[in-house]
Design a protein around this motif. Sequence first.
Motif, PDB file in Angstrom:
ATOM      1  N   ALA A 151      46.425  51.779  44.452  1.00 41.26           N
ATOM      2  CA  ALA A 151      47.440  52.777  43.896  1.00 41.26           C
ATOM      3  C   ALA A 151      48.469  52.084  42.991  1.00 41.26           C
ATOM      4  CB  ALA A 151      48.341  53.249  44.923  1.00 41.26           C
ATOM      5  N   VAL A 152      48.160  51.785  41.834  1.00 35.19           N
ATOM      6  CA  VAL A 152      49.091  51.256  40.658  1.00 35.19           C
ATOM      7  C   VAL A 152      48.815  51.939  39.412  1.00 35.19           C
ATOM      8  CG1 VAL A 152      48.935  48.816  41.821  1.00 35.19           C
ATOM      9  CG2 VAL A 152      46.945  49.699  40.333  1.00 35.19           C
ATOM     10  N   ARG A 153      49.685  51.807  38.328  1.00 32.26           N
ATOM     11  CA  ARG A 153      49.773  52.138  37.147  1.00 32.26           C
ATOM     12  C   ARG A 153      48.476  51.230  36.405  1.00 32.26           C
ATOM     13  NH1 ARG A 153      52.524  54.439  32.829  1.00 32.26           N
ATOM     14  NH2 ARG A 153      52.120  53.394  30.903  1.00 32.26           N
ATOM     15  N   GLY A 154      48.462  49.961  36.544  1.00 30.60           N
ATOM     16  CA  GLY A 154      47.604  49.096  36.446  1.00 30.60           C
ATOM     17  C   GLY A 154      47.773  47.768  37.109  1.00 30.60           C
ATOM     18  N   PRO A 155      46.773  47.021  37.101  1.00 33.29           N
ATOM     19  CA  PRO A 155      46.732  45.661  37.934  1.00 33.29           C
ATOM     20  C   PRO A 155      47.779  44.489  37.444  1.00 33.29           C
ATOM     21  CG  PRO A 155      44.697  45.789  36.902  1.00 33.29           C
ATOM     22  CD  PRO A 155      45.181  46.936  36.595  1.00 33.29           C
ATOM     23  N   ASP A 156      48.561  44.088  38.195  1.00 29.95           N
ATOM     24  CA  ASP A 156      49.286  42.973  37.900  1.00 29.95           C
ATOM     25  C   ASP A 156      48.299  41.758  38.163  1.00 29.95           C
ATOM     26  OD1 ASP A 156      49.528  42.631  40.655  1.00 29.95           O
ATOM     27  OD2 ASP A 156      51.927  43.212  40.608  1.00 29.95           O
ATOM     28  N   GLU A 157      48.784  40.559  38.081  1.00 29.13           N
ATOM     29  CA  GLU A 157      48.031  39.322  38.262  1.00 29.13           C
ATOM     30  C   GLU A 157      47.852  38.893  39.706  1.00 29.13           C
ATOM     31  OE1 GLU A 157      45.725  36.408  37.528  1.00 29.13           O
ATOM     32  OE2 GLU A 157      46.382  37.718  35.962  1.00 29.13           O
ATOM     33  N   ARG A 158      48.839  39.276  40.633  1.00 31.52           N
ATOM     34  CA  ARG A 158      48.727  39.306  42.172  1.00 31.52           C
ATOM     35  C   ARG A 158      47.470  39.970  42.443  1.00 31.52           C
ATOM     36  NH1 ARG A 158      52.463  41.596  46.706  1.00 31.52           N
ATOM     37  NH2 ARG A 158      51.345  40.776  48.441  1.00 31.52           N
ATOM     38  N   LEU A 159      47.607  41.326  41.989  1.00 30.05           N
ATOM     39  CA  LEU A 159      46.348  42.037  42.328  1.00 30.05           C
ATOM     40  C   LEU A 159      44.996  41.868  41.768  1.00 30.05           C
ATOM     41  CD1 LEU A 159      45.240  44.576  43.788  1.00 30.05           C
ATOM     42  CD2 LEU A 159      45.743  45.857  41.896  1.00 30.05           C
ATOM     43  N   MET A 160      45.014  41.181  40.317  1.00 28.81           N
ATOM     44  CA  MET A 160      43.815  40.701  39.814  1.00 28.81           C
ATOM     45  C   MET A 160      43.259  39.444  40.877  1.00 28.81           C
ATOM     46  SD  MET A 160      42.664  42.610  37.373  1.00 28.81           S
ATOM     47  CE  MET A 160      41.746  41.459  36.291  1.00 28.81           C
ATOM     48  N   SER A 161      44.219  38.753  41.105  1.00 30.99           N
ATOM     49  CA  SER A 161      43.704  37.578  41.898  1.00 30.99           C
ATOM     50  C   SER A 161      42.975  37.830  43.151  1.00 30.99           C
ATOM     51  CB  SER A 161      44.690  36.473  42.207  1.00 30.99           C
ATOM     52  OG  SER A 161      45.367  36.126  40.759  1.00 30.99           O
ATOM     53  N   GLN A 162      43.802  38.857  43.836  1.00 33.68           N
ATOM     54  CA  GLN A 162      43.483  39.426  45.213  1.00 33.68           C
ATOM     55  C   GLN A 162      41.987  40.149  45.010  1.00 33.68           C
ATOM     56  OE1 GLN A 162      45.464  42.450  46.959  1.00 33.68           O
ATOM     57  NE2 GLN A 162      44.409  42.375  48.872  1.00 33.68           N
ATOM     58  N   VAL A 163      41.784  40.670  43.989  1.00 31.89           N
ATOM     59  CA  VAL A 163      40.445  41.330  43.664  1.00 31.89           C
ATOM     60  C   VAL A 163      39.412  40.491  43.466  1.00 31.89           C
ATOM     61  CG1 VAL A 163      39.214  42.988  42.344  1.00 31.89           C
ATOM     62  CG2 VAL A 163      41.208  43.449  42.987  1.00 31.89           C
ATOM     63  N   GLU A 164      39.499  39.292  42.466  1.00 30.53           N
ATOM     64  CA  GLU A 164      38.688  38.374  42.364  1.00 30.53           C
ATOM     65  C   GLU A 164      38.153  37.671  43.595  1.00 30.53           C
ATOM     66  OE1 GLU A 164      38.175  34.608  39.668  1.00 30.53           O
ATOM     67  OE2 GLU A 164      40.162  34.979  40.088  1.00 30.53           O
TER      68      GLU A 164
END
Length: 334
Positions: A117-130
Amino acid sequence: MTTVHTVLDDAERIVLDEGTPLDVERVLAVLELPDDAVADALDLAHRVRMRWCGAEVEVESIISVKTGGCPEDCHFCSQSGLFVSPVRAARLDIAELVEAAKQTAKTGASEFCIVAAVRGPDERLMSQVEAGIAAIHAEVDIDIACSLGMLTREQAERLASWGVHRYNHNLETARSFFPTVVTTHTWEERQQTLTTVADVGMQVCCGGILGMGEGLRQRAEFATELAAVNPHEVPLNFFDPRPGTPFAHLAVLPATDALRAIAAFRLALPRTTLRFAGGREITLGDLGARQGILGGINAIIVGNYLTTLGRPAESDLDLLAELKMPVKALDAAI
């Protein structure tokens, strides 16, 4: 004078015989069919689905790695941080994500979708998803999709490089109705993310919610606007009022209107995966699941949704077995 006979005969010739999507006026005519014609419309939609998509049904489960606290004001959504709702912000860790993927695979599902639930992913979220994708791939044989809001091209390229085969970003409703539903971003911004997703080679998953106060013409516009995006998959959600949101007072879409819409969207999207998503339980009940599968639907989200309860996975899988609809196997190309 346009009659039921004319509407359905035209649709059969255009969609069933030729595989061509209905235009907005013909979709509207299907949405305006009388109640006693709905069964015939669903029968035609089913024949279209079988001819142009086949009998297989794709099964998917979704899970949120970040729930609540979203800065956007989507008026239907209890995850917005701008509304007072029962949903509280929370995050999953990697171990929980892997376990959820394992449980999803056990249901026979071929796809697991990671949502935030975000407007768009920040770097923290991108790293978690990776990290989550890598951990899932190490232990579970399943396709991975994501739904992380609006993307930059660089973010889309990274997701594709990690093995995300499909990206969900819903247009939610017709372009003409969108400002009534969301004011913190535009329909065009969502459309741009879909263009970016397709450009980097991920499959496009794009749908929305029916029954948020839009008129039948706007519902027809939405179906044809989705067709113009050329999505691989369209999740059809039916509005489920959420406490604390600006749309909490709206009524649930009548079941017959929902069934009419299923038929109309199949006729507007003859070659697209059309997925049962949120709200089908409250709108259609158990009987509706059967009617939808025999009326153009060829994919299902099993289990619970992001903030609402769904049908038990076993119930949907038992229904597919009863209807002799095979569950789509894991995509061998992934």
